[in-house]
Motif scaffolding. Structure first.
Motif, PDB file in Angstrom:
ATOM      1  N   GLN A 201       0.843  -1.191   0.000  1.00  0.00           N
ATOM      2  CA  GLN A 201       0.000   0.000   0.000  1.00  0.00           C
ATOM      3  C   GLN A 201       0.882   1.247   0.000  1.00  0.00           C
ATOM      4  OE1 GLN A 201      -2.884   0.087   3.116  1.00  0.00           O
ATOM      5  NE2 GLN A 201      -3.526   2.179   2.707  1.00  0.00           N
ATOM      6  N   VAL A 202       0.577   2.156  -0.919  1.00  0.00           N
ATOM      7  CA  VAL A 202       1.365   3.382  -1.031  1.00  0.00           C
ATOM      8  C   VAL A 202       1.038   4.317   0.132  1.00  0.00           C
ATOM      9  CG1 VAL A 202       1.899   5.365  -2.467  1.00  0.00           C
ATOM     10  CG2 VAL A 202       1.280   3.195  -3.530  1.00  0.00           C
TER      11      VAL A 202
ATOM     12  N   VAL B 283       7.992   8.639   0.966  1.00  0.00           N
ATOM     13  CA  VAL B 283       7.160   7.670   0.255  1.00  0.00           C
ATOM     14  C   VAL B 283       7.508   6.259   0.700  1.00  0.00           C
ATOM     15  CG1 VAL B 283       6.440   6.838  -2.016  1.00  0.00           C
ATOM     16  CG2 VAL B 283       7.132   9.234  -1.724  1.00  0.00           C
TER      17      VAL B 283
ATOM     18  N   ILE C 216       6.112   1.613  -2.253  1.00  0.00           N
ATOM     19  CA  ILE C 216       6.412   1.503  -3.679  1.00  0.00           C
ATOM     20  C   ILE C 216       7.905   1.744  -3.879  1.00  0.00           C
ATOM     21  CG2 ILE C 216       4.158   2.246  -4.548  1.00  0.00           C
ATOM     22  CD1 ILE C 216       5.346   5.050  -4.964  1.00  0.00           C
TER      23      ILE C 216
ATOM     24  N   TYR D  44       8.244   5.886 -10.160  1.00  0.00           N
ATOM     25  CA  TYR D  44       7.062   6.736 -10.053  1.00  0.00           C
ATOM     26  C   TYR D  44       7.389   8.213 -10.225  1.00  0.00           C
ATOM     27  CZ  TYR D  44       4.198   2.887  -8.426  1.00  0.00           C
ATOM     28  OH  TYR D  44       3.483   1.712  -8.354  1.00  0.00           O
TER      29      TYR D  44
ATOM     30  N   SER E 241      13.841   7.411  -0.592  1.00  0.00           N
ATOM     31  CA  SER E 241      12.410   7.447  -0.915  1.00  0.00           C
ATOM     32  C   SER E 241      11.750   8.766  -0.520  1.00  0.00           C
ATOM     33  CB  SER E 241      11.682   6.286  -0.226  1.00  0.00           C
ATOM     34  OG  SER E 241      12.073   5.052  -0.781  1.00  0.00           O
TER      35      SER E 241
ATOM     36  N   ALA F 171       1.533  10.452  -5.874  1.00  0.00           N
ATOM     37  CA  ALA F 171       2.343   9.544  -6.687  1.00  0.00           C
ATOM     38  C   ALA F 171       1.530   8.973  -7.831  1.00  0.00           C
ATOM     39  CB  ALA F 171       2.877   8.410  -5.815  1.00  0.00           C
TER      40      ALA F 171
ATOM     41  N   SER G 297      -2.778   8.389  -5.399  1.00  0.00           N
ATOM     42  CA  SER G 297      -2.219   8.215  -4.062  1.00  0.00           C
ATOM     43  C   SER G 297      -1.746   9.557  -3.527  1.00  0.00           C
ATOM     44  CB  SER G 297      -1.048   7.231  -4.098  1.00  0.00           C
ATOM     45  OG  SER G 297      -1.462   5.982  -4.606  1.00  0.00           O
TER      46      SER G 297
END
Length: 122
Positions: A1-2, A24, A27, A32, A77, A98, A111
């Motif tokens: 899950q993002v 983030v 992912i 992205y 990230s 994202a 997201s």
């Protein structure tokens, strides 16, 4: 899950600077695009800047050109929005989002983070 978590907002005087961060998880950030958006009271959410997976920048509004920049640190990230020469009209809740590309339409980003408040006032 993002999951996206914004930080770095606050109160700043006109002409000042802030750096927002979008952390983030869930992912592989390398794959992205990350967009920054803002919503002022009584206004619709608007795009600010986006950075693609290949580091291409897309400005959604001319009002921030020459003042805002975007960068990404895939190893950590995190995507940053550096905001310089801030103006009262930059006051808004800033969100990161994202997607696979820097889509032009806000609604194409699925997201979202929870947002961070930026207030530019003396």
């Amino acid at each position: 899950q993002v999951q996206l978590v914004e930080s770095g907002g606050g109160l700043v005087q006109p002409g000042g600077s802030l750096r927002l961060a979008c952390a983030v998880s869930g992912i592989t950030l390398d794959h992205y695009a990350i967009g920054w958006f803002r919503q002022a009271p009584g206004k619709e959410r608007e795009g600010v800047l986006c950075i693609s997976d290949s580091d291409e920048r897309t400005y959604y509004t001319d009002s921030v050109k020459g003042r805002f920049t975007i960068s990404r640190d895939n190893a950590n990230s995190t995507v940053y929005l550096q905001m310089n020469s801030l103006k009262p009209e930059d006051t808004a809740v800033y969100y990161c989002a994202a997607e696979f590309e820097c889509y032009r339409d806000v609604d194409d980003f699925d997201s979202w983070g929870q947002g961070t408040q930026v207030t530019v006032a003396s």
